[in-house]
Structures are given as structure tokens and as C-alpha cells.
Design a protein around this motif. Structure first.
Motif, PDB file in Angstrom:
ATOM      1  N   ALA A 268     -13.027 -28.266  20.415  1.00 53.25           N
ATOM      2  CA  ALA A 268     -12.262 -29.420  19.916  1.00 53.25           C
ATOM      3  C   ALA A 268     -10.925 -29.528  20.636  1.00 53.25           C
ATOM      4  O   ALA A 268      -9.867 -29.486  20.012  1.00 53.25           O
ATOM      5  CB  ALA A 268     -12.044 -29.292  18.415  1.00 53.25           C
ATOM      6  N   ALA A 269     -10.965 -29.686  21.936  1.00 59.40           N
ATOM      7  CA  ALA A 269      -9.727 -29.718  22.724  1.00 59.40           C
ATOM      8  C   ALA A 269      -8.771 -30.804  22.258  1.00 59.40           C
ATOM      9  O   ALA A 269      -7.551 -30.632  22.293  1.00 59.40           O
ATOM     10  CB  ALA A 269     -10.056 -29.913  24.203  1.00 59.40           C
ATOM     11  N   ASP A 270      -9.316 -31.922  21.804  1.00 60.38           N
ATOM     12  CA  ASP A 270      -8.467 -33.048  21.412  1.00 60.38           C
ATOM     13  C   ASP A 270      -7.830 -32.873  20.040  1.00 60.38           C
ATOM     14  O   ASP A 270      -7.036 -33.714  19.613  1.00 60.38           O
ATOM     15  CB  ASP A 270      -9.256 -34.357  21.452  1.00 60.38           C
ATOM     16  N   GLN A 271      -8.153 -31.793  19.343  1.00 65.24           N
ATOM     17  CA  GLN A 271      -7.541 -31.527  18.040  1.00 65.24           C
ATOM     18  C   GLN A 271      -6.386 -30.529  18.128  1.00 65.24           C
ATOM     19  O   GLN A 271      -5.760 -30.223  17.116  1.00 65.24           O
ATOM     20  CB  GLN A 271      -8.593 -30.988  17.068  1.00 65.24           C
ATOM     21  N   LEU A 272      -6.106 -30.033  19.311  1.00 64.95           N
ATOM     22  CA  LEU A 272      -5.097 -28.994  19.471  1.00 64.95           C
ATOM     23  C   LEU A 272      -3.725 -29.592  19.766  1.00 64.95           C
ATOM     24  O   LEU A 272      -3.600 -30.525  20.557  1.00 64.95           O
ATOM     25  CB  LEU A 272      -5.490 -28.040  20.602  1.00 64.95           C
ATOM     26  N   TYR A 273      -2.715 -29.030  19.120  1.00 63.49           N
ATOM     27  CA  TYR A 273      -1.337 -29.359  19.460  1.00 63.49           C
ATOM     28  C   TYR A 273      -0.917 -28.504  20.657  1.00 63.49           C
ATOM     29  O   TYR A 273      -1.565 -27.507  20.991  1.00 63.49           O
ATOM     30  CB  TYR A 273      -0.402 -29.052  18.291  1.00 63.49           C
ATOM     31  N   GLU A 274       0.184 -28.877  21.258  1.00 63.91           N
ATOM     32  CA  GLU A 274       0.695 -28.078  22.376  1.00 63.91           C
ATOM     33  C   GLU A 274       0.935 -26.634  21.946  1.00 63.91           C
ATOM     34  O   GLU A 274       0.649 -25.693  22.686  1.00 63.91           O
ATOM     35  CB  GLU A 274       1.994 -28.693  22.905  1.00 63.91           C
ATOM     36  N   ASP A 275       1.436 -26.437  20.731  1.00 64.13           N
ATOM     37  CA  ASP A 275       1.700 -25.092  20.230  1.00 64.13           C
ATOM     38  C   ASP A 275       0.424 -24.263  20.135  1.00 64.13           C
ATOM     39  O   ASP A 275       0.462 -23.030  20.230  1.00 64.13           O
ATOM     40  CB  ASP A 275       2.370 -25.176  18.854  1.00 64.13           C
ATOM     41  N   ASP A 276      -0.707 -24.929  19.946  1.00 65.16           N
ATOM     42  CA  ASP A 276      -1.986 -24.234  19.805  1.00 65.16           C
ATOM     43  C   ASP A 276      -2.541 -23.755  21.142  1.00 65.16           C
ATOM     44  O   ASP A 276      -3.562 -23.058  21.174  1.00 65.16           O
ATOM     45  CB  ASP A 276      -3.016 -25.155  19.141  1.00 65.16           C
ATOM     46  N   LEU A 277      -1.883 -24.133  22.238  1.00 63.09           N
ATOM     47  CA  LEU A 277      -2.305 -23.684  23.566  1.00 63.09           C
ATOM     48  C   LEU A 277      -1.691 -22.333  23.922  1.00 63.09           C
ATOM     49  O   LEU A 277      -2.001 -21.764  24.977  1.00 63.09           O
ATOM     50  CB  LEU A 277      -1.927 -24.729  24.625  1.00 63.09           C
ATOM     51  N   TYR A 278      -0.795 -21.851  23.070  1.00 62.85           N
ATOM     52  CA  TYR A 278      -0.228 -20.501  23.131  1.00 62.85           C
ATOM     53  C   TYR A 278       0.688 -20.232  24.320  1.00 62.85           C
ATOM     54  O   TYR A 278       1.865 -19.939  24.153  1.00 62.85           O
ATOM     55  CB  TYR A 278      -1.324 -19.429  23.133  1.00 62.85           C
ATOM     56  N   LEU A 279       0.130 -20.293  25.537  1.00 59.66           N
ATOM     57  CA  LEU A 279       0.835 -19.777  26.713  1.00 59.66           C
ATOM     58  C   LEU A 279       1.290 -20.906  27.633  1.00 59.66           C
ATOM     59  O   LEU A 279       0.683 -21.977  27.687  1.00 59.66           O
ATOM     60  CB  LEU A 279      -0.066 -18.811  27.483  1.00 59.66           C
ATOM     61  N   SER A 280       2.339 -20.621  28.400  1.00 59.58           N
ATOM     62  CA  SER A 280       2.966 -21.661  29.218  1.00 59.58           C
ATOM     63  C   SER A 280       2.014 -22.239  30.257  1.00 59.58           C
ATOM     64  O   SER A 280       2.081 -23.437  30.557  1.00 59.58           O
ATOM     65  CB  SER A 280       4.216 -21.105  29.909  1.00 59.58           C
ATOM     66  N   GLN A 281       1.106 -21.419  30.815  1.00 61.56           N
ATOM     67  CA  GLN A 281       0.232 -21.958  31.857  1.00 61.56           C
ATOM     68  C   GLN A 281      -0.688 -23.047  31.305  1.00 61.56           C
ATOM     69  O   GLN A 281      -0.991 -24.031  31.992  1.00 61.56           O
ATOM     70  CB  GLN A 281      -0.597 -20.857  32.533  1.00 61.56           C
ATOM     71  N   PHE A 282      -1.120 -22.904  30.059  1.00 65.46           N
ATOM     72  CA  PHE A 282      -1.951 -23.937  29.444  1.00 65.46           C
ATOM     73  C   PHE A 282      -1.118 -25.168  29.090  1.00 65.46           C
ATOM     74  O   PHE A 282      -1.557 -26.308  29.288  1.00 65.46           O
ATOM     75  CB  PHE A 282      -2.632 -23.389  28.187  1.00 65.46           C
ATOM     76  N   LYS A 283       0.069 -24.943  28.563  1.00 66.80           N
ATOM     77  CA  LYS A 283       0.928 -26.058  28.156  1.00 66.80           C
ATOM     78  C   LYS A 283       1.366 -26.888  29.360  1.00 66.80           C
ATOM     79  O   LYS A 283       1.338 -28.126  29.322  1.00 66.80           O
ATOM     80  CB  LYS A 283       2.145 -25.523  27.403  1.00 66.80           C
TER      81      LYS A 283
END
Length: 301
Positions: free
Chosen positions: A173-188
Motif C-alpha cells: 500500500a505505497a499510496d497509504q504511507l506518509y513521509e514519516d512512514d518511509l523511516y530513512l532519508s534515502q526513501f524520503k
């Protein structure tokens, strides 16, 4: 000797204590006085945010675990969508934690999600990890459960386990994630770049799993239950056979990618599955598939 600014700080602390004692009207009056004296613009907005959330959440009336969880989800959503200040978020978060400890900490120990989330918020990470793991065993498709278990793993230094959960959430569910839910800077940072390039949040979200996979950011772990879930979702996409939006096309593409990649790593005795998925991926997006092919050679049948 106390200074004028010490007095202002004292006014804030008094307002906060009144708030935590459920003396909301007096707290609001104290914040209003602070705003009038200091003329700090942000506190005028914060005062409005607090008033609005008090009306919506009705903290004094929270009488069930679900009401508490709903209140937490609301303030988290508002904060992560940048609709409220951090001061407002922290204020209500601390109030909800107080309500949890007073009313629900010993309530229905089988409510694993509630206890897992609030024990995470209270920094009781070992307990939170056990509760969220138990919750996911019963609610396997829960994105929320994975999000907070991943946060727990990060707090205890188990980054690989956190990324493995994020990997599943990205395909689930990639479209349900907030930026904070991506955890690490490389994903954000990667998501931010994709959003800038596509101009569409959902498209960027569903393109993120591919781009993260392409850069070797993801962690795949053997989990046949999740594999079967992805196979089912990918097959359901084929059954629909509609004209896809960009986001839908990327979603289908990356779920095919997951099935192919998982098979390649953990089910090596069935290369025809890889071939089938890759054939469909090429039909979905030939340009994206060309980049995929640079990294993965065709399977040997």
C-alpha cells in the motif's frame, strides 16, 4: 532573578498543566493571554488548532479504546499532513498518552494494536514489539501494524528488520504511507524527487518501490504468506483489465516485480513464474521494463 521571558515561559507551562488536568477553558484563556502579550503569530494559529481539535476529539469523553485510537490517528494525520503545528501535536499526544495510562493500559490485553502503538509512544519498545507482532499475526494485511513495528525496530537499532517491513508496505500500500512512514532519508528523498518529477503523489508513491529496488534499498525476507498475498493481488489486477492510470500501472508493475524477485530469491525451482511476470511487466510499461532488464537477466527455463 526571574526575567520577563521567564514569566512568559511560566504562562505556557501553566496553560499546559491546566490542559493536562482537563481544565480546557482555563488553559485556552491562559494561551490567549500569552498570545496577546507576546504577539507571536504562530500562537494565534496554535490556539485555533487546539480549539478545533478539542471540539472534534472531545478528550474528556473518550470512553473506549477505539475512540482513543481514532483520536490518535486524527492528530497524527493532521500533523503529518502539516495541518497543525508540532506544539499542537505534542500537546494532544501527551494528553492521549495520559488518558491511555489512566484508563486503558490494563484494559483488554488482547487489543494488541492499541497497546502496541501506545507502548511505542511511551518508549516501552520491547512490549510494543511483542504486541505489534501479535497483532500482525492476526491482521496480516495491516499497513498500520507494520508501520509502528518498523518504528519499534528502528528505535532498538534493528534497521534491516524495519526496512523489511517497509519493503512489504511499499508493495502492499505505497499510496497509504506518509513521509514519516518511509523511516530513512534515502526513501524520503527518493519519494520527494519522484513527486517532483511526476507531479502526482499516488504515481510517485507507486513508482517508489521500483526505484528503491533498482537502488538496492529494499530488504526481501522469506515470507511465503506475504508472497501468496502479493500473488493474489497481482492476479486480481489482471482480472480487472481496465485502462490504467499511471499510479495503477506502476502498482501493477511493482507487484509483478515483487512476485518475480521473491521467486528469484526464494523459489528458484519455478523460473516460469518469473518469465510470466516479466512478460506482463513489459506489456505494462516497456520503458520501465527496459531499466528492469538492465538489472535482471531473463530466467533460464
Amino acid at each position: 532573578m526571574a526575567t520577563l521571558w521567564d514569566r512568559f515561559d511560566s504562562m505556557l507551562r501553566e496553560a499546559e498543566q491546566l490542559f493536562f488536568d482537563f481544565e480546557f477553558e482555563r488553559a485556552l484563556s491562559q494561551w490567549a493571554s500569552y498570545y496577546q502579550i507576546t504577539a507571536k503569530t504562530e500562537y494565534g494559529q496554535i490556539l485555533k488548532e487546539i480549539q478545533r481539535l478539542l471540539k472534534e476529539i472531545q478528550p474528556a469523553g473518550i470512553a473506549s479504546p477505539m475512540a482513543l485510537l481514532t483520536a490518535f490517528r486524527k492528530i497524527r494525520h493532521r500533523f503529518l499532513e502539516r495541518q497543525i503545528h508540532k506544539y499542537t501535536y505534542d500537546l494532544f499526544l501527551n494528553l492521549l498518552k495520559k488518558i491511555y495510562l489512566a484508563q486503558f493500559a490494563d484494559h483488554n490485553k488482547n487489543n494488541y494494536l492499541l497497546h502496541g502503538i501506545f507502548n511505542y509512544l511511551l518508549q516501552e519498545y520491547e512490549r510494543a514489539g511483542k504486541e505489534l507482532t501479535a497483532y500482525l499475526q492476526q491482521n496480516f494485511e495491516s499497513v498500520e501494524g507494520r508501520i509502528f513495528l518498523g518504528h519499534v525496530y528502528l528505535e532498538v537499532g534493528e534497521q534491516k528488520s524495519a526496512i523489511a517491513l517497509l519493503t512489504e508496505n511499499l508493495f502492499l500500500a505505497a499510496d497509504q504511507l506518509y513521509e514519516d512512514d518511509l523511516y530513512l532519508s534515502q526513501f524520503k528523498l527518493l519519494f520527494g524527487r519522484l513527486f517532483s518529477e511526476t507531479g502526482r503523489k499516488n504515481a510517485a508513491a507507486w513508482l517508489l518501490p521500483f526505484e528503491a529496488w533498482y537502488r538496492n534499498f529494499l530488504v526481501f525476507e522469506p515470507d511465503d504468506r506475504f508472497y501468496r498475498l502479493m500473488v493474489q493481488k497481482e492476479q486480481n489486477e489482471r482480472i480487472i483489465r481496465v485502462k490504467y492510470t499511471a499510479a495503477e500501472r506502476y502498482r501493477h508493475f511493482v507487484r509483478c516485480l515483487f512476485v518475480a524477485e521473491y521467486t528469484r530469491q526464494f523459489r528458484k525451482d519455478n523460473p516460469r513464474i518469473i518469465l510470466d511476470e516479466e512478460t506482463y511487466m513489459e506489456q505494462l510499461d516497456s520503458a520501465l521494463f527496459a531499466r528492469y532488464r538492465k538489472k535482471r537477466k531473463p530466467p533460464k527455463i
